[in-house]
Design a protein around this motif. Structure first.
Motif, short mmCIF file in Angstrom:
data_model
loop_
_atom_site.label_atom_id
_atom_site.label_comp_id
_atom_site.label_asym_id
_atom_site.label_seq_id
_atom_site.Cartn_x
_atom_site.Cartn_y
_atom_site.Cartn_z
N VAL A 1 0.90 -1.15 0.31
CA VAL A 1 0.12 0.09 0.02
C VAL A 1 1.05 1.08 -0.08
O VAL A 1 1.97 1.15 0.05
CB VAL A 1 -0.73 0.01 1.26
CG1 VAL A 1 -1.86 -1.07 1.21
CG2 VAL A 1 -0.01 0.12 2.62
N SER A 2 0.23 2.36 -0.05
CA SER A 2 1.13 3.70 0.19
C SER A 2 1.33 4.10 1.39
O SER A 2 0.79 3.53 2.27
CB SER A 2 0.36 4.73 -0.54
OG SER A 2 -0.61 5.17 0.20
N ARG A 3 2.39 5.07 1.58
CA ARG A 3 2.56 5.27 2.91
C ARG A 3 1.66 5.86 3.61
O ARG A 3 1.56 5.69 5.13
CB ARG A 3 4.06 6.17 3.02
CG ARG A 3 5.29 5.56 2.45
CD ARG A 3 6.35 6.43 2.23
NE ARG A 3 6.37 7.73 2.95
CZ ARG A 3 6.35 8.92 2.64
NH1 ARG A 3 6.31 9.24 1.30
NH2 ARG A 3 6.47 9.94 3.72
N ALA A 4 0.92 6.82 2.93
CA ALA A 4 -0.34 7.65 3.54
C ALA A 4 -1.13 6.44 4.41
O ALA A 4 -1.64 6.52 5.46
CB ALA A 4 -1.06 8.24 2.74
N THR A 5 -1.46 5.46 3.77
CA THR A 5 -2.26 4.57 4.09
C THR A 5 -2.10 3.82 5.59
O THR A 5 -2.63 3.58 6.26
CB THR A 5 -2.61 3.17 3.39
OG1 THR A 5 -2.77 3.84 1.85
CG2 THR A 5 -3.41 2.29 3.49
N VAL A 6 -0.52 3.56 5.70
CA VAL A 6 0.08 3.03 6.90
C VAL A 6 -0.34 3.83 7.74
O VAL A 6 -0.63 3.76 9.02
CB VAL A 6 1.53 2.65 6.57
CG1 VAL A 6 2.23 2.29 7.77
CG2 VAL A 6 1.90 1.90 5.60
N SER A 7 0.16 5.35 7.60
CA SER A 7 -0.08 6.24 8.60
C SER A 7 -1.58 6.28 9.16
O SER A 7 -1.62 6.36 10.31
CB SER A 7 0.12 7.57 7.86
OG SER A 7 -0.15 8.79 8.92
N TYR A 8 -2.66 6.16 8.14
CA TYR A 8 -3.92 6.16 8.59
C TYR A 8 -4.23 4.90 9.34
O TYR A 8 -4.71 5.19 10.54
CB TYR A 8 -4.65 5.89 7.22
CG TYR A 8 -4.89 7.06 6.37
CD1 TYR A 8 -4.81 8.33 7.02
CD2 TYR A 8 -5.18 6.91 5.03
CE1 TYR A 8 -4.80 9.58 6.53
CE2 TYR A 8 -5.30 8.06 4.20
CZ TYR A 8 -5.02 9.38 4.88
OH TYR A 8 -4.93 10.38 4.09
N VAL A 9 -3.76 3.88 9.24
CA VAL A 9 -4.16 2.76 10.15
C VAL A 9 -3.29 2.72 11.55
O VAL A 9 -4.01 2.46 12.47
CB VAL A 9 -3.99 1.21 9.43
CG1 VAL A 9 -3.39 1.30 8.03
CG2 VAL A 9 -3.11 0.32 10.38
N ILE A 10 -2.16 3.60 11.40
CA ILE A 10 -1.69 3.53 12.93
C ILE A 10 -2.13 4.47 13.84
O ILE A 10 -2.66 4.31 14.87
CB ILE A 10 -0.11 4.21 12.58
CG1 ILE A 10 0.80 3.16 11.98
CG2 ILE A 10 0.30 4.86 13.87
CD1 ILE A 10 2.16 3.52 11.67
N ASN A 11 -2.68 5.91 13.01
CA ASN A 11 -3.41 6.70 13.87
C ASN A 11 -4.89 6.40 13.89
O ASN A 11 -5.65 7.14 14.27
CB ASN A 11 -2.97 8.02 13.22
CG ASN A 11 -1.70 8.51 13.12
OD1 ASN A 11 -1.18 8.08 13.98
ND2 ASN A 11 -1.33 8.98 12.02
#
Lengths: 366, 366
Positions: free
Chosen positions: B38-48
């Motif tokens: 996935v894209s980096r932003a997506t990772v950020s989303y699931v983390i937060n």
DNA sequence: TTGAAAGCGTTACCAG
DNA sequence: CTGGTAACGCTTTCAA
């Protein structure tokens, strides 16, 4: 205790009241650059002094920058520096309990050494003796990133998860110094095993046969370097180990107090008590006092750590020393050595421990 | 103490030895993204978690990301997060001395409250009572950036430079809670003035007229809330203040010990001694003991802070309490309140202090 | 629901 | 000696 809050009792005297505050941010390098009329890189240069031994900044420019820094009250953002440079300039320390003077000493040793070397210092205490809590602390620390870790909370490894994290960061090359030997990393060992043998034979030489042990470590095996030698030495001297004489309890003074109460109301009560640390020993002496049992006449008491106040108690406490402050300094030095020279051979520092006989021990009464 | 180092005594047992380490870095968000496809932003989303109440991530994707995080042992970089988001999620605490159990208590209170609220905790101790040192600590802290500050080291303000920094960050809108009232900021006051009046009149009611004061605060005026009421109360009772009965000394136990030695060898020695804190009081009792002066029969002793061991000393120490742990928790709560609601009216919490009479005080002997 | 891209405050490299 | 500029690892619009 009750806490009374008066949120509405507002007094405005000085000009500093919250509602008037202008929420401007910390000045940045850019601000400084603008103020000094130079580029951001130039500011960075003067902050970090010379670059690679070259001093490419004219004195005039340097002064302008310095003035701007001063005027603006600029302080570089360590996070950004770390991010950019890849060096955090930070060492982390985990200790089991901030409230135990022994670890305060150790921590102070590390902190002062770190500051002297211009390193930031991150202190965490695993105060609540719960394993999940320990994991949290660990993760928290890892997220903040550091260049090296000093681990005095041996027991953090009781948690499988914490162990994994530790092993992972270690495999990644993160320098670690351990305060007591566990893994094959740099170690500053201040093992109490030898001292404990000395303690037991000292007590035996005084005529003691029934020697109690107040083992207060919060359910973890942090004190095995005292428990095992205690048992072995007793056996070696032909004295059978009486499990009833070993009290497992928590690490607080009160725990030591309660444990001792049990010990001293036994039908065949011990004539000597070894407490796993000085804090516990304070509880031991108090319990004896409350029972009308005199120390050292009726009961000998020995602690560990030689916390600063041990030498001021009534009676002065016989204990085993390990100079935690110096150990802290030394731990930092080892860590720095590893950080600077990653392929150093494994470092092992041995901090000698020593029995200090003071006033709380004496001949067995019977 | 001698420290023996064996740098060459290298033992290799486990596979974890430094020279074999692959120096790979912590995995980043990018690594996770790549791993999960996935894209980096997506990772950020699931983390937060959710973004603004919207949960734009499919369960399937979320799981893939979570798995990747787990597999890689990824921990987000708090520095980068802070830099990017503008929130450090960190509170800083400055205390005067890590080695004083009173402040350990306070710090522990703050730390545990902070952790419970998912805040990082930055602890600094101004251990060496030198002003430049205090400034260094301050600057160090400012560089690391934090969302709020709890200041228990009142005396840091002795330094003009430190004062400027403090005032500057405050003007910029940085929340500050002070442990004792100085500026017009949120304050948690645990002033000992009232308690000191109570202490003095209690002593007078016991027949004491010559009351010594062991004033050990490292040359700073940290203890004025005890010194001044002491003088006033004495005057109010028609007792002249004898400057010879006031010993100024450092803050360590030994300082208290030495100071008391002087006091008790005076021609007209005091029948009661007030020590500015419990640590000092331990030194006082020891000095009395060494001089063959019994506490409380010949000498009454009172301390301040009610550190945990005060109730276990021989004799149990009469002292003034202020529940530092709870104060620490409360300080954090106030700070958070201010961080979340910057335009709150000024908060003032008053922590009641209380004289606890135990065994170290009694009737004046003559 | 996801991706691209700008920006946070630095450092460090590379031209000028 | 000095000024651009690309990272560093992340969050956060804005589009797709």
């Amino acid at each position: 205790m009750k806490i009374i809050t008066y949120p509405h009792k507002v007094t405005r005297v000085s000009i500093l009241s919250y509602s008037q505050l202008i929420n401007m941010n910390q000045p940045t390098q850019t601000d400084v650059a603008r103020h000094a009329g130079v580029s951001r890189a130039t500011v960075s240069y003067v902050i970090n002094g010379l670059t690679d031994g070259k001093i490419p900044i004219s004195n005039e420019t340097r002064k302008r920058v310095l003035d701007a820094i001063d005027k603006l009250g600029y302080e570089p953002d360590a996070r950004a520096q770390a991010l950019s440079s890849g060096k955090t300039n930070t060492v982390a320390l985990i200790i089991p309990d901030l409230r135990n003077p022994h670890f305060s000493e150790f921590a102070t040793g590390v902190e002062e050494a770190a500051r002297a070397a211009d390193y930031h210092f991150l202190l965490s205490s695993t105060t609540l003796i719960s394993d999940e809590y320990a994991v949290d602390i660990f993760k928290d620390l890892v997220r903040r990133r550091f260049d090296g870790l000093i681990l005095a909370s041996h027991f953090i490894l009781n948690s499988k998860e914490a162990q994994e994290i530790l092993s992972r960061i270690h495999k990644r090359g993160l320098p670690i110094v351990e305060f007591s030997e566990i893994n094959n990393v740099d170690t500053i060992s201040a093992d109490y095993s030898d001292a404990t043998r000395e303690v037991v034979s000292y007590l035996i030489s005084l005529g003691h046969r029934r020697i109690g042990l107040v083992y207060g470590v919060g359910g973890h095996d942090l004190g095995l370097d005292r428990l095992e030698p205690y048992q072995e030495s007793l056996n070696a001297a032909g004295i059978e180990v009486d499990p009833g004489l070993i009290i497992e309890c928590g690490p607080s003074i009160e725990d030591g107090y309660q444990g001792t109460l049990k010990l001293l109301t036994l039908d065949a009560r011990p004539t000597a008590i070894i407490a796993i640390n000085d804090l516990l020993a304070i509880g031991v002496m108090r319990a004896a006092g409350d029972l009308g049992i005199r120390v050292p006449d009726d009961l000998s008491v020995i602690g560990y750590d030689d916390i600063p106040m041990a030498n001021y108690l009534m009676p002065r406490l016989t204990t085993v020393t390990k100079d935690a402050y110096t150990a802290g300094q030394k731990a930092f030095e080892m860590l720095i050595a590893r950080i600077q020279t990653p392929d150093l051979p494994r470092q092992i520092t041995h901090i000698p421990t020593k029995l200090i006989v003071r006033e709380s021990t004496g001949q067995a009464p019977f």
